[in-house]
Enzyme design. Structure first.
Site, short mmCIF file in Angstrom:
data_model
loop_
_atom_site.label_atom_id
_atom_site.label_comp_id
_atom_site.label_asym_id
_atom_site.label_seq_id
_atom_site.Cartn_x
_atom_site.Cartn_y
_atom_site.Cartn_z
N SER A 198 0.81 -1.19 0.00
CA SER A 198 0.00 0.00 0.00
C SER A 198 0.86 1.26 0.00
O SER A 198 1.70 1.42 -0.87
CB SER A 198 -0.95 -0.07 1.20
OG SER A 198 -2.13 0.59 0.88
N HIS A 324 -7.85 -5.70 0.58
CA HIS A 324 -6.62 -4.93 0.76
C HIS A 324 -5.89 -5.36 2.03
O HIS A 324 -6.19 -4.87 3.12
CB HIS A 324 -7.03 -3.45 0.85
CG HIS A 324 -5.88 -2.51 0.89
ND1 HIS A 324 -5.14 -2.18 -0.22
CD2 HIS A 324 -5.33 -1.80 1.92
CE1 HIS A 324 -4.20 -1.31 0.12
NE2 HIS A 324 -4.30 -1.06 1.41
C1 GCU Z 1 -5.36 4.70 1.89
C2 GCU Z 1 -4.81 5.49 0.72
C3 GCU Z 1 -4.02 4.61 -0.24
C4 GCU Z 1 -2.98 3.81 0.51
C5 GCU Z 1 -3.65 3.07 1.66
C6 GCU Z 1 -2.68 2.34 2.58
O1 GCU Z 1 -6.36 3.85 1.45
O2 GCU Z 1 -5.88 6.12 0.09
O3 GCU Z 1 -3.37 5.39 -1.22
O4 GCU Z 1 -2.31 2.96 -0.35
O5 GCU Z 1 -4.34 3.99 2.49
O6 GCU Z 1 -1.53 2.67 2.66
O7 GCU Z 1 -3.16 1.44 3.28
#
Ligand code: GCU
Length: 354
Positions: A198, A324
């Site tokens: 992420s 995610h």
């Molecule tokens: C949020 C953000 C993303 C990122 C994510 C994370 O969702 O919008 O861009 O990748 O956090 O780091 O878990």
């Protein structure tokens, strides 16, 4: 849907075509870097000289654990945890920052608790399957990402005043960890892989693009500002990300919200700056926020650069069911990729991109 007009990686800003590796390295790479530095990620922070203070080395059930305190003279002081397999080595190494502290990555009671992080010990074990990694013959180095730069929008002013960003700090952390471990005889330094999930996948990609001594990169679900396009109507947009996370990017990036078509770069350029080194983009079906299909397109558009540099088909994209998060099966795929892609690669590329 019509394809956005992504900048042609093999044409310089002044229209000069890039037909050979020489023109790529001498002209196009500095030009693309210039744009990423000026618009999106800012400059590398200067953490200064590093003192390494040993904290301890002890056995764990799968190998052994080493913890050092990294004290940067003009930067942070953080604990680095390295998990080494049993055996003589040298071992290929994954380097990745963690979200909740080294003590959350494993339940080993010897790993110091980061006092500023209240996560329970071992609470991130599922995302960091140390047994699997070590038994596959890889070492793992990790540190808590906020030790290098707090993940706090309130930091934006301070970071921007010195021309840098939180993502640049986290990428720098990966480079400094790689660099210090390259001196360790247990580490097969030419087989060091940047990995991250992420926002930390964005940092891994940036680190690999900027530091030619990473042999490969595995960004997981890195999304906007990582491997996903800025020119998009799917998932997170430039407006979304710069509103909530102003400290991750320079203020200039936010000004492209709604006019992304005017950006002289997109994220295929960041992937291409990693060429000719192998790249694996991992995604999850339910994680549409990270725009898996857009990431695939970015990878496709980077391929001509890989071909130009003669590296063949060393980029991969994979999507698994689910959401995610990082699962042990993601690591299985990363390990299989690293084994396959790095087996012939015993030296970093001859030319350094920066
Ligand atoms: C949020 C953000 C993303 C990122 C994510 C994370 O969702 O919008 O861009 O990748 O956090 O780091 O878990």
């Amino acid at each position: 849907m019509e394809e956005p007009n992504y900048p042609d990686l093999l044409v310089c800003d002044d229209g000069t075509p890039v037909r050979d590796a020489e023109t790529w390295w001498r002209r196009r790479v500095p030009e693309l870097w210039g744009h990423f530095e000026a618009i999106q990620y800012g400059r590398r922070p200067d953490f200064g000289c590093l003192d390494v203070v040993p904290v301890g080395v002890w056995e764990n059930p799968f190998g052994f654990t080493q913890v050092d305190r990294l004290e940067f003279r003009s930067g942070p002081a953080v604990h680095l945890a390295v998990f080494w397999p049993d055996g003589e080595g040298p071992f290929p190494l994954f380097v990745g920052l963690n979200f909740r502290g080294n003590h959350a990555v494993c339940s080993d009671p010897n790993v110091p608790i980061d006092p500023s992080n209240p996560a329970p010990r071992g609470s991130q074990e599922n995302a960091w399957p140390i047994e699997l990694i070590l038994e596959s013959g890889f070492a793992l180095a990790t540190a808590w990402y906020e030790g290098f730069c707090p993940d706090d929008p309130g930091q934006a002013g301070r970071l921007h005043a010195s021309g840098t960003t939180a993502l640049a700090c986290w990428a720098e952390a990966l480079t400094r960890i790689r660099s210090v471990l390259s001196l360790n005889p247990l580490c097969r330094s030419e087989q060091t892989i940047a990995i991250g999930h992420s926002r930390l996948g964005k940092a891994a990609l940036l680190a690999c693009a900027r530091d030619a001594k990473f042999a490969a990169c595995v960004p997981l679900q890195s999304g906007c500002g990582g491997a996903a396009p800025s020119r998009t109507s799917v998932g997170e947009t430039v407006a979304d990300i710069t509103r909530v996370f102003p400290h991750w990017f320079l203020p200039a990036f936010a000004t492209y919200a709604g006019r992304e078509a005017e950006l002289p770069i997109d994220q295929h350029a960041l992937i291409a700056l990693c060429a000719p080194r192998p790249m694996l983009l991992l995604n999850a079906e339910e994680d549409t926020w990270a725009n898996p299909a857009g990431q695939r397109r970015m990878l496709e558009l980077a391929k001509p650069v890989y071909s130009l540099l003669g590296s063949g088909d060393v980029v991969e994209w994979h999507m698994r069911p689910g959401k995610h998060e990082v699962l042990p099966c993601d690591w299985e795929r990363a390990i299989a990729f690293a084994r396959f892609r790095l087996k012939e690669r015993t030296a970093p590329p001859r030319r350094l991109p920066c």
